[in-house]
Design an enzyme around this catalytic site. Sequence first.
Site, PDB file in Angstrom:
ATOM      1  N   LYS A   1       0.816  -1.216   0.000  1.00  0.00           N
ATOM      2  CA  LYS A   1       0.000   0.000   0.000  1.00  0.00           C
ATOM      3  C   LYS A   1       0.854   1.272   0.000  1.00  0.00           C
ATOM      4  O   LYS A   1       0.664   2.164  -0.842  1.00  0.00           O
ATOM      5  CB  LYS A   1      -0.886  -0.040   1.242  1.00  0.00           C
ATOM      6  CG  LYS A   1      -1.655   1.194   1.496  1.00  0.00           C
ATOM      7  CD  LYS A   1      -2.302   1.092   2.851  1.00  0.00           C
ATOM      8  CE  LYS A   1      -1.247   1.069   3.955  1.00  0.00           C
ATOM      9  NZ  LYS A   1      -1.504   1.994   5.048  1.00  0.00           N
ATOM     10  N   THR A   2       1.781   1.317   0.939  1.00  0.00           N
ATOM     11  CA  THR A   2       2.603   2.520   1.039  1.00  0.00           C
ATOM     12  C   THR A   2       3.458   2.696  -0.207  1.00  0.00           C
ATOM     13  O   THR A   2       3.666   3.806  -0.687  1.00  0.00           O
ATOM     14  CB  THR A   2       3.510   2.453   2.283  1.00  0.00           C
ATOM     15  OG1 THR A   2       2.696   2.113   3.401  1.00  0.00           O
ATOM     16  CG2 THR A   2       4.176   3.770   2.533  1.00  0.00           C
TER      17      THR A   2
ATOM     18  N   ASP B   1      -4.204   8.237   2.742  1.00  0.00           N
ATOM     19  CA  ASP B   1      -3.811   6.917   3.225  1.00  0.00           C
ATOM     20  C   ASP B   1      -4.801   6.474   4.303  1.00  0.00           C
ATOM     21  O   ASP B   1      -5.418   7.322   4.952  1.00  0.00           O
ATOM     22  CB  ASP B   1      -2.400   7.026   3.814  1.00  0.00           C
ATOM     23  CG  ASP B   1      -1.780   5.673   4.046  1.00  0.00           C
ATOM     24  OD1 ASP B   1      -2.340   4.675   3.566  1.00  0.00           O
ATOM     25  OD2 ASP B   1      -0.725   5.616   4.708  1.00  0.00           O
ATOM     26  N   GLU B   2      -4.962   5.197   4.496  1.00  0.00           N
ATOM     27  CA  GLU B   2      -5.833   4.679   5.567  1.00  0.00           C
ATOM     28  C   GLU B   2      -7.211   5.324   5.515  1.00  0.00           C
ATOM     29  O   GLU B   2      -7.745   5.776   6.531  1.00  0.00           O
ATOM     30  CB  GLU B   2      -5.212   4.943   6.945  1.00  0.00           C
ATOM     31  CG  GLU B   2      -3.774   4.475   7.094  1.00  0.00           C
ATOM     32  CD  GLU B   2      -3.662   3.024   7.489  1.00  0.00           C
ATOM     33  OE1 GLU B   2      -4.653   2.263   7.295  1.00  0.00           O
ATOM     34  OE2 GLU B   2      -2.594   2.635   7.979  1.00  0.00           O
TER      35      GLU B   2
ATOM     36  N   GLN C   1      -9.347  -3.311   7.903  1.00  0.00           N
ATOM     37  CA  GLN C   1      -8.458  -2.808   8.947  1.00  0.00           C
ATOM     38  C   GLN C   1      -8.998  -1.540   9.590  1.00  0.00           C
ATOM     39  O   GLN C   1      -8.240  -0.739  10.142  1.00  0.00           O
ATOM     40  CB  GLN C   1      -7.058  -2.558   8.382  1.00  0.00           C
ATOM     41  CG  GLN C   1      -6.358  -3.844   7.968  1.00  0.00           C
ATOM     42  CD  GLN C   1      -4.913  -3.597   7.579  1.00  0.00           C
ATOM     43  OE1 GLN C   1      -4.075  -3.269   8.413  1.00  0.00           O
ATOM     44  NE2 GLN C   1      -4.619  -3.740   6.303  1.00  0.00           N
TER      45      GLN C   1
ATOM     46  N   ARG D   1       0.279  -8.867  11.044  1.00  0.00           N
ATOM     47  CA  ARG D   1       1.555  -8.192  11.316  1.00  0.00           C
ATOM     48  C   ARG D   1       2.732  -9.142  11.150  1.00  0.00           C
ATOM     49  O   ARG D   1       3.871  -8.728  11.041  1.00  0.00           O
ATOM     50  CB  ARG D   1       1.608  -7.613  12.747  1.00  0.00           C
ATOM     51  CG  ARG D   1       0.612  -6.543  13.100  1.00  0.00           C
ATOM     52  CD  ARG D   1       0.562  -5.430  12.113  1.00  0.00           C
ATOM     53  NE  ARG D   1      -0.501  -5.660  11.154  1.00  0.00           N
ATOM     54  CZ  ARG D   1      -0.607  -5.040   9.988  1.00  0.00           C
ATOM     55  NH1 ARG D   1       0.305  -4.164   9.627  1.00  0.00           N
ATOM     56  NH2 ARG D   1      -1.596  -5.302   9.163  1.00  0.00           N
TER      57      ARG D   1
END
Length: 753
Positions: A36-37, A219-220, A250, A615
């Site tokens: 994603k980043t 983002d997010e 998430q 994670r």
Amino acid sequence: MASGMDLLAGLNPEQLAAVTLPDEPALILAGAGSGKTRVLTTRIAWLLREGRAHPAGVLAVTFTNKAAREMLARVEAMLTLAPRGMWIGTFHGLCNRMLRAHWKDAGLPQAFQILDSQDQLSAIKRLLKTANVSEERCAPRELQMFVNSAKDSGRRAGDMGSQGADRLMVELFAAYDAQCQKEGSVDFAELLLRCVELLLRNEILRGHYNRRFTHILVDEFQDTNPLQYRWLKLLAGRERPIFAVGDDDQSIYRFRGAHVGNMSDFQREYDVKHLIRLEQNYRSHGNILDAANHLIGNNARRLGKRLWTDAGPGEMLRLFEAPSDVLEAEWVVEEVDRLREAGTRLSDIALLYRSNAQSRVLEHALFQAGVPYRVYGGLRFFERAEIKHALAYLRLAAHPDDDVSFSRVVNFPPRGIGARSVELVQEAAQQAGTSLHGAIAQLGARATGPLKAFAALVGELRAAARERDLAGLVEWTVEKSGLAAHYRAERDGADRVENLGELITAAAGFRPGDADFPPELAPEISPEIPPGEGAGPAAILNAFLAHAQLESGDNQAGAGEDALQLMTVHAAKGLEFDAVFLTGLEEGLFPHENSLSEEDGLEEERRLMYVAITRARRVLSLSLAQSRMMHGQTRYGIRSRFLAELPPECVRQVGSRPSSAAAVGGWAGPGRGSGPARTAAPAGHAPALAAASRTEGNGSGLRVGQSVRHAKFGEGVVVGLAGSGSDARAQIQFGSWGVKELLLAVAKIQPVA
DNA sequence: GGAGACTGCGTTTTT
DNA sequence: CGCAGTCTCC
């Protein structure tokens, strides 16, 4: 050296498509570990490289300062020249920046101060006092939540019908805002709301930013609240495309106003044609991913997404059930040691838990074993009392008339100015219409020696603020205020002295970056601010103070050492580790009991669990404790229902602890169809160990997992026991009533066969 | 006016 | 249990 192409090298087809989308609204559904980043930062670099965007036209928003820094660093690393003029930051940071630039238009004093949640709470308590409302009549925390959730959804007291029981709340909400306005302070939600109102009201400004920001990236996105979405829409106007990246699975911040619905709203409102799913996971091995997919499949409302990997299945998840929290912690320490011996670095291992309080036991065990560790979250650097005190002195240096800071430190460290003196000053201030600091002069001969000395100290601070550089000022302040001496004399003050030293270091390292500093200003927009004002000592001090309020202070001492990473699951979002220990997997704790009575609460807990699982790269260990010390009492728990939602073939139970009756994952609450009652577990075995024996000691004859009937609440399941003798209590999950704790001596409870 | 004991409460998560 | 806020006594 880099050609246009190598930016895009190594992207998979979906990532490539996302990065190179045309300038139209787009929603990227990016699963955990799907890059994603990378997509976000590569997109920015690509836009700049291709000449599609000018740096000053880029606005990129994230939620945490850490994520913002990482984004900036990665974009810069991809480009040959550092791009100047981009706005990359958090919602709060960017709003702060906008309000600093247009303070007058926003109706704020130039040096408005930001309240963190602690400050906000004390402001509210102060308000209740002046409004003469007792704290029983209105719980400060409740009012705080009321205010924040109203603001998060874009409402002010004036917009709320004053109906029934909430009338008091609405009135106090209005009074709180009035108090803030008078004192020149702005809470977190207010930063956003002010900014939104400013843009709504001021067409010229809105037009300016609409033209300026040609590319808006978020983002997010799943964590945005309605107000933040509105802010984005105002900045984008009708013309500018928003590039939103998020993962509905998430979404874990509903409690602070996040609205996942923003994702579908966005799709609808902007008629989004570009919906791209990033489903290939580059992080975790197969078993871990299978577990995550399986678990999250139990959520009903999803946009839909299934992660896959071409890495092998890897190791199975391991599950350990400990008799107590202490033994759980010891097991974790042993396992960490084994991993370490096998060559895993400590900093690649994370210990995760649902709530901060759980870190204590883990820390204790780690400390005993001499394993270096680092706890993230909990009380943050800038939230520590000694730092707050120092900052209050610094605020007085910049703004001697700040009454809140004045009150905070007028007698700290103690210098002989008690409640009587303070009262005297307050009265004088009231009469003369001055600040508290100003009132001391008004008092003249009536001011006591210590009061005069304090006024003089403030004067000296003020002079020092003009003469010294930031670090010099902080150092001088810490000494001259007596804070350093006070803590040096205190028995347990060593940590605090050290923290004050850290503050000086932080000041020395403070380079007002793009995100914190008053921006370059278009004079035609805000003619009241002369360009170049930005660099004076006063401005730097102000920027530092704002920075301290917005930055939790992650990067404090010890960040570089190789240490085990301890944090809540929330804090772990966005991070990844070779090995992850997920602890405290008990009903009531994870999922947290409070969540069960909330709308969508269980699904949010499940998403949280999903975040935790994803994670891990290679090793994932799950653990729970049959008994746990909480609030000074032992509580008995049963397996989290989430464990029953993992595919059995991915999980291996380890350790030889016999599972007790309490360990039955079943939780087959009558009348609740949704509970995963299908767990296979050896029910009916002799209840073993702590849970059983202590349960009998509880004298109730009840045991965890047992079904009972209550006259009012109907049938339920015992999920915990506490106290003993006449104080014996049972925590019982009653279908729609949620978990109730009942005093067994009083409550009429009958066991159900 | 200040230092110490006492009580009552809480933690789910955070910019 | 640990902390914050209050009360009490010096």
